[in-house]
Design a protein around this motif. Structure first.
Motif, PDB file in Angstrom:
ATOM      1  N   ASN A 386       0.829  -1.285  -0.157  1.00  0.00           N
ATOM      2  CA  ASN A 386      -0.048   0.083   0.092  1.00  0.00           C
ATOM      3  C   ASN A 386       0.932   1.120  -0.142  1.00  0.00           C
ATOM      4  O   ASN A 386       0.388   2.179  -0.843  1.00  0.00           O
ATOM      5  CB  ASN A 386      -0.976  -0.088   1.162  1.00  0.00           C
ATOM      6  CG  ASN A 386      -1.941   1.248   1.188  1.00  0.00           C
ATOM      7  OD1 ASN A 386      -2.732   1.177   0.281  1.00  0.00           O
ATOM      8  ND2 ASN A 386      -1.742   2.127   1.980  1.00  0.00           N
ATOM      9  N   ASP A 387       1.784   1.221   0.746  1.00  0.00           N
ATOM     10  CA  ASP A 387       2.784   2.443   0.923  1.00  0.00           C
ATOM     11  C   ASP A 387       3.695   2.683  -0.520  1.00  0.00           C
ATOM     12  O   ASP A 387       3.906   3.755  -0.966  1.00  0.00           O
ATOM     13  CB  ASP A 387       3.830   2.254   2.032  1.00  0.00           C
ATOM     14  CG  ASP A 387       3.056   2.390   3.359  1.00  0.00           C
ATOM     15  OD1 ASP A 387       1.991   2.993   3.311  1.00  0.00           O
ATOM     16  OD2 ASP A 387       3.690   1.921   4.464  1.00  0.00           O
ATOM     17  N   TYR A 389       2.495   1.607  -3.270  1.00  0.00           N
ATOM     18  CA  TYR A 389       1.405   2.259  -4.500  1.00  0.00           C
ATOM     19  C   TYR A 389       1.353   3.733  -4.167  1.00  0.00           C
ATOM     20  O   TYR A 389       1.001   4.532  -5.051  1.00  0.00           O
ATOM     21  CB  TYR A 389       0.317   1.187  -4.289  1.00  0.00           C
ATOM     22  CG  TYR A 389       0.118   0.098  -4.908  1.00  0.00           C
ATOM     23  CD1 TYR A 389       0.532   0.187  -6.490  1.00  0.00           C
ATOM     24  CD2 TYR A 389      -0.377  -0.998  -4.662  1.00  0.00           C
ATOM     25  CE1 TYR A 389       0.411  -1.081  -7.268  1.00  0.00           C
ATOM     26  CE2 TYR A 389      -0.487  -2.128  -5.251  1.00  0.00           C
ATOM     27  CZ  TYR A 389      -0.004  -2.044  -6.614  1.00  0.00           C
ATOM     28  OH  TYR A 389      -0.086  -3.296  -7.423  1.00  0.00           O
ATOM     29  N   ARG A 390       1.500   4.076  -2.918  1.00  0.00           N
ATOM     30  CA  ARG A 390       0.935   5.554  -2.686  1.00  0.00           C
ATOM     31  C   ARG A 390       2.123   6.490  -3.141  1.00  0.00           C
ATOM     32  O   ARG A 390       1.671   7.408  -3.597  1.00  0.00           O
ATOM     33  CB  ARG A 390       1.002   5.667  -0.903  1.00  0.00           C
ATOM     34  CG  ARG A 390       1.041   7.178  -0.478  1.00  0.00           C
ATOM     35  CD  ARG A 390      -0.170   7.850  -1.146  1.00  0.00           C
ATOM     36  NE  ARG A 390      -1.347   7.043  -0.369  1.00  0.00           N
ATOM     37  CZ  ARG A 390      -1.900   7.463   0.674  1.00  0.00           C
ATOM     38  NH1 ARG A 390      -1.405   8.354   1.540  1.00  0.00           N
ATOM     39  NH2 ARG A 390      -3.151   6.642   1.181  1.00  0.00           N
ATOM     40  N   PHE A 393       1.083   7.428  -6.426  1.00  0.00           N
ATOM     41  CA  PHE A 393      -0.024   8.325  -6.466  1.00  0.00           C
ATOM     42  C   PHE A 393       0.452   9.850  -6.157  1.00  0.00           C
ATOM     43  O   PHE A 393       0.167  10.964  -6.470  1.00  0.00           O
ATOM     44  CB  PHE A 393      -1.215   7.927  -6.041  1.00  0.00           C
ATOM     45  CG  PHE A 393      -1.856   6.923  -6.267  1.00  0.00           C
ATOM     46  CD1 PHE A 393      -2.582   6.876  -7.446  1.00  0.00           C
ATOM     47  CD2 PHE A 393      -1.868   5.399  -5.831  1.00  0.00           C
ATOM     48  CE1 PHE A 393      -3.091   5.798  -7.988  1.00  0.00           C
ATOM     49  CE2 PHE A 393      -2.289   4.357  -6.297  1.00  0.00           C
ATOM     50  CZ  PHE A 393      -2.944   4.410  -7.579  1.00  0.00           C
ATOM     51  N   GLU A 394       1.410   9.768  -5.387  1.00  0.00           N
ATOM     52  CA  GLU A 394       2.229  11.217  -5.245  1.00  0.00           C
ATOM     53  C   GLU A 394       2.782  11.561  -6.217  1.00  0.00           C
ATOM     54  O   GLU A 394       2.962  12.736  -6.692  1.00  0.00           O
ATOM     55  CB  GLU A 394       3.471  10.849  -4.070  1.00  0.00           C
ATOM     56  CG  GLU A 394       2.612  10.782  -2.641  1.00  0.00           C
ATOM     57  CD  GLU A 394       3.972  10.537  -1.619  1.00  0.00           C
ATOM     58  OE1 GLU A 394       4.926  10.767  -1.915  1.00  0.00           O
ATOM     59  OE2 GLU A 394       3.166   9.946  -0.385  1.00  0.00           O
ATOM     60  N   ASP A 684      -4.873  15.347  -4.224  1.00  0.00           N
ATOM     61  CA  ASP A 684      -4.606  14.842  -3.027  1.00  0.00           C
ATOM     62  C   ASP A 684      -4.037  13.299  -3.449  1.00  0.00           C
ATOM     63  O   ASP A 684      -5.102  12.535  -3.997  1.00  0.00           O
ATOM     64  CB  ASP A 684      -5.573  14.802  -1.932  1.00  0.00           C
ATOM     65  CG  ASP A 684      -5.302  14.099  -0.895  1.00  0.00           C
ATOM     66  OD1 ASP A 684      -4.574  13.721  -0.455  1.00  0.00           O
ATOM     67  OD2 ASP A 684      -6.401  13.546  -0.091  1.00  0.00           O
ATOM     68  N   PRO A 685      -2.852  13.035  -3.059  1.00  0.00           N
ATOM     69  CA  PRO A 685      -2.460  11.671  -3.562  1.00  0.00           C
ATOM     70  C   PRO A 685      -3.476  10.396  -2.994  1.00  0.00           C
ATOM     71  O   PRO A 685      -3.789   9.430  -3.700  1.00  0.00           O
ATOM     72  CB  PRO A 685      -1.086  11.254  -2.985  1.00  0.00           C
ATOM     73  CG  PRO A 685      -0.536  12.678  -2.943  1.00  0.00           C
ATOM     74  CD  PRO A 685      -1.746  13.671  -2.448  1.00  0.00           C
ATOM     75  N   GLN A 686      -3.862  10.518  -1.720  1.00  0.00           N
ATOM     76  CA  GLN A 686      -5.017   9.756  -1.266  1.00  0.00           C
ATOM     77  C   GLN A 686      -6.309   9.908  -1.970  1.00  0.00           C
ATOM     78  O   GLN A 686      -6.726   8.664  -2.303  1.00  0.00           O
ATOM     79  CB  GLN A 686      -5.349  10.110   0.346  1.00  0.00           C
ATOM     80  CG  GLN A 686      -6.383   9.484   0.840  1.00  0.00           C
ATOM     81  CD  GLN A 686      -6.080   8.023   1.136  1.00  0.00           C
ATOM     82  OE1 GLN A 686      -4.886   7.846   1.515  1.00  0.00           O
ATOM     83  NE2 GLN A 686      -7.120   6.917   1.315  1.00  0.00           N
ATOM     84  N   GLN A 689      -5.368   7.789  -5.219  1.00  0.00           N
ATOM     85  CA  GLN A 689      -5.350   6.180  -4.915  1.00  0.00           C
ATOM     86  C   GLN A 689      -6.660   5.694  -4.870  1.00  0.00           C
ATOM     87  O   GLN A 689      -7.139   4.652  -5.421  1.00  0.00           O
ATOM     88  CB  GLN A 689      -4.813   6.175  -3.594  1.00  0.00           C
ATOM     89  CG  GLN A 689      -4.256   4.834  -3.535  1.00  0.00           C
ATOM     90  CD  GLN A 689      -3.046   4.394  -2.493  1.00  0.00           C
ATOM     91  OE1 GLN A 689      -2.671   5.284  -1.957  1.00  0.00           O
ATOM     92  NE2 GLN A 689      -2.709   3.060  -2.076  1.00  0.00           N
ATOM     93  N   GLU A 690      -7.712   6.408  -4.022  1.00  0.00           N
ATOM     94  CA  GLU A 690      -8.939   5.791  -3.802  1.00  0.00           C
ATOM     95  C   GLU A 690      -9.658   5.739  -5.275  1.00  0.00           C
ATOM     96  O   GLU A 690     -10.366   4.783  -5.455  1.00  0.00           O
ATOM     97  CB  GLU A 690      -9.692   6.785  -2.791  1.00  0.00           C
ATOM     98  CG  GLU A 690      -9.332   6.709  -1.456  1.00  0.00           C
ATOM     99  CD  GLU A 690      -9.819   7.636  -0.572  1.00  0.00           C
ATOM    100  OE1 GLU A 690     -10.971   8.501  -1.067  1.00  0.00           O
ATOM    101  OE2 GLU A 690      -9.702   7.727   0.607  1.00  0.00           O
TER     102      GLU A 690
END
Length: 772
Positions: A386-387, A389-390, A393-394, A684-686, A689-690
């Motif tokens: 997950n990190d 992949y994060r 998205f950053e 927002d990267p979050q 990602q969502e």
């Protein structure tokens, strides 16, 4: 047509002689030849050239070459015409033109096509040298340099040659804009694109010229730095043999054996070296950067966990003196290398610009949707899936660089076979059902490995098919199938020509068979040419449906369903053609960087379709018509929609766009892409990602990207978000814009007028409103 001087010049002798009765006949001046010599006139030279060159008519047309008696007659006729012209200047090209006129008058079209010259006029050549004229905006990856000028001249000659030598009816379909032969300049000399299996080079070593004579041959890489440089040089060397992009499947897993024991800092340095080498190696076609991509998984895919490592010239299967070493033991190295590459790409270059190449193809796979809890506990210093992949998205939020290769949908076949996206969003795959050697390739038995790519790409002008059909379903299907059948004929010509070049060893890197480092015997060929697919692409499905039904694919359920029906008809027909011809045909959304504009312009120019087309295309149609009337050229601000896409200007939500476009991904098995154009705000990267995980888990979308528009100040080296009129830091107007054109990130300055208009037309998503 060559331009010849026909006026007497001071100092030239009179080219006449007096006969016994006092009359005069012209004598022949010396001939200035294209080989660089000044020779006396000799009619027999025409005879020799006719007999030599027309032999090609048998290879390309199935027509025998000229006989000596015919050649003598034509030479006499040409000489008589030249004498009557009383020329003071005579060149080889002018003689050739006169001979060709004689051939045409006598009905020998095939011989004339063989004997004619191809290339650019002096004026056109000068325009090309100045960055203008012929296809100056045909490829946004081309640079403004002398090598590009050289390539454009070669392209012009090669395109004319290839159209002359293929059957006339096929050449006419291309020239008329019914379909488009992509990379026509390389039609007779190169396959299209290739996705490479790095294990091949880590076992056999590197032979950049493919034969080992004109370049130094390197043994298998034994350390990380050399492995990285070998990977770079594979990409660069392959550009000399292929017309399109080059990629690495499963890049980090296959690189991982060389990363054992490396610190985070050392891995970042290695990844930095790789990225900068790819972006600064200006060695590709026309002096451009290498068009490249790498498939990136955040861990070792389950398919590869128990497969033997191939590296340092060995297959580590526990035999022949090796220990048993499998890729599953390199999970830590893959994760750390993934992080290192993202850190490098997030930093950007010295100006803070994003790296356009290699394209990072982020693989979203079922294997990594759940964490390996035991591994994470045992390795707290290594990032989780997950990190990792994060980080992607950053990177997407900052630059829009990554491409997301979604392998979760069942049709992608994750875990059973292998699949990847590459080049400008082309999809390739291999599976045990269709490949009897699939298991041997997994284990690299006897050098067997995965070789995925395409011979060539054709695109169909789908809106024109609708204009011809005039709202009749069956006529529309008939026209599309006709164009697909004609594409098969083009494929046959391509294969015939390429077989000849393979026999002549003119594709040496792809056809190399290097020495096995352990047995000393010849190794397996690098590219399995029989496995290369033939790609038929669609352009303007939305405009086709809009003309046929009266509504765009997103405006009416009936139009949407009809688009699906058309695509299934084409897919089934492609399967039928594949079986009948013993080849694999892939149906795709072609990138159509130039073709989307070219088809629209071709339809505007056609007296039968112009009125229908001008009401059905995208862009500034009125400006395009005025420029055509003024003779301003054909780089016009009009275009059809790429593939099966909703038009970029459609004022609909991103969710609606996704719901329409995702349906077509399982149908176009040769490749497709969903574009999400982001506005100027800071995403927002979050949120990204969502959004991405929703797309991956709940739709059929197989490939997508978030695109950021960027302004670069060439005076300050300052990088700003969005399309700015001037540098927000210093106010300079010496700026450039970066955006995604069709399937890659590049300078907008190199785009054609149609794609620049599309950039203006795009409906962008507010980054603050990315909730699903």
């Amino acid at each position: 047509m060559s331009t010849e001087l026909n006026n007497p010049e001071k100092g030239f002798p009179k080219q006449v002689q007096q006969t016994l009765d006092g009359s005069t006949i012209s004598t022949m001046p010396k001939v200035r030849t294209t080989s660089g010599y000044m020779l006396d006139w000799d009619r027999n030279e025409i005879v020799k050239q006719l007999m030599k060159e027309t032999q090609l008519a048998d290879r390309f047309y199935g027509v025998p070459g000229i006989t000596r008696d015919e050649a003598v007659e034509i030479a006499k006729d040409a000489e008589a015409r030249i004498r009557k012209m009383n020329l003071k200047f005579l060149s080889g090209p002018l003689v050739r033109e006169i001979v060709n006129c004689v051939l045409l008058e006598r009905g020998h079209t095939e011989w004339r096509n063989i004997m004619t010259r191809v290339g650019a006029s002096v004026y056109d050549s000068c325009e090309i040298d100045s960055g203008l004229g012929f296809e100056s905006h045909d490829n946004a990856n081309q640079l403004d340099n002398a090598e590009t000028s050289h390539k454009k001249k070669a392209d012009k000659m090669s395109k004319e040659q290839n159209l002359l030598l293929m059957p006339g009816n096929l050449a006419d379909l291309h020239l008329n804009g019914d379909f488009h032969i992509h990379d026509l300049e390389y039609f007779g000399t190169r396959p299209f694109c290739q996705d490479w299996d790095l294990r091949y080079f880590f076992y056999y070593g590197l032979m950049p010229d493919g034969v080992g004579v004109q370049s130094s041959v390197a043994g298998p890489a034994m350390n990380a730095e050399v492995a990285v440089l070998h990977a770079v040089k594979v990409m660069g060397s392959a550009q000399t043999n292929f017309a399109g992009g080059q990629g690495f499947y499963n890049f980090l897993t296959f690189m991982a054996p060389y990363f054992v024991g490396k610190t985070d800092k050392e891995l970042e340095q290695l990844m930095q070296m790789f990225v900068y080498e790819m972006m600064q190696m200006m060695c590709a076609r026309g002096g451009q950067t290498v068009f490249s991509s790498v498939q990136l998984s955040p861990g070792v895919p389950k398919l590869w966990k128990n497969k033997p490592v191939v590296a340092m010239g060995k297959v580590w299967d526990g035999e022949q003196g090796t220990k048993r070493w499998v890729y599953g033991e390199l999970e830590k190295e893959v994760r750390k290398a993934f992080r290192a590459l993202m850190v490098v790409m997030l930093k950007g270059d010295a100006w803070g610009k994003p790296f356009s190449f290699p394209k990072p193809e982020i693989s979203i796979e079922p294997d990594f949707m759940e964490e390996d809890v035991e591994f994470n506990k045992a390795n707290p210093d290594v990032l989780s899936y997950n990190d990792l992949y994060r980080l992607t998205f950053e990177l997407a939020a900052k630059f829009g660089t990554p491409y997301f290769d979604n392998q979760i949908p069942e049709y992608r076949g994750a875990g059973e076979g292998i699949s990847c996206y590459q080049c400008c969003a082309y999809q390739f795959s291999a599976n045990p059902t269709d490949d009897t050697q699939f298991d041997d390739k997994l284990y690299f038995r006897d050098g067997k490995h995965f070789s995925m790519g395409s011979w060539m790409v054709m695109s169909l002008n789908c809106p024109r098919a609708a204009y011809k059909a005039e709202h009749d379903d069956e006529k529309l299907f008939e026209e599309l199938k006709y164009l697909m059948s004609k594409s098969i004929e083009v494929f046959r010509v391509k294969k015939k020509w390429m077989d000849h070049l393979l026999d002549c060893n003119r594709i040496p890197f792809a056809a190399m068979t290097p020495k096995d480092p352990n047995t000393g015997e010849k190794g397996t060929i690098a590219v399995d040419f029989d496995s290369l697919v033939y790609t038929i692409g669609v352009v303007g499905i939305n405009e086709m449906v809009r003309y046929h039904t009266g509504y765009s694919i997103y405006e009416s359920k009936d139009s949407y369903k009809f688009a699906i029906r058309v695509m299934y008809e084409m897919k089934m027909y492609a399967q039928k053609l594949s079986q009948e011809n013993g080849i694999e045909i892939a149906l795709a959304r072609t990138p159509a960087e130039t073709t989307a504009q070219r088809f629209a312009v071709s339809d505007l120019l056609h007296p039968e379709y112009a009125k229908k087309a001008e009401c059905n295309m995208n862009g500034d149609v009125e400006l395009a018509k005025r420029e055509l009337e003024n003779g301003s050229g054909k780089d016009l601000p009009v275009y059809y929609t790429n593939g099966t896409h909703v038009p970029p200007s459609a004022d609909i939500s991103i969710i609606e766009r996704i719901n329409v476009e995702q349906t077509f991904f399982p149908i176009v098995d040769g490749g497709n892409i969903l574009h999400i154009w982001l506005g100027e705000g800071n995403p927002d990267p979050q949120g990204l990602q969502e959004m991405a995980m929703h797309i991956a888990k709940n739709t059929h979308t197989g490939y997508f990207a978030f695109t950021r528009d960027i302004t670069v100040c060439k005076d300050e080296g300052y990088v700003a978000s969005g399309i700015k009129e001037c540098c927000p830091k210093c106010g300079s107007g010496n700026i450039d814009h970066l955006s995604r054109i069709t399937g890659y990130l590049q300078s907008v300055n190199g785009w054609n007028a149609g794609k620049k208009q599309e950039l203006v037309d795009r409906t962008r998503v507010d980054p603050k409103n990315m909730k699903v």
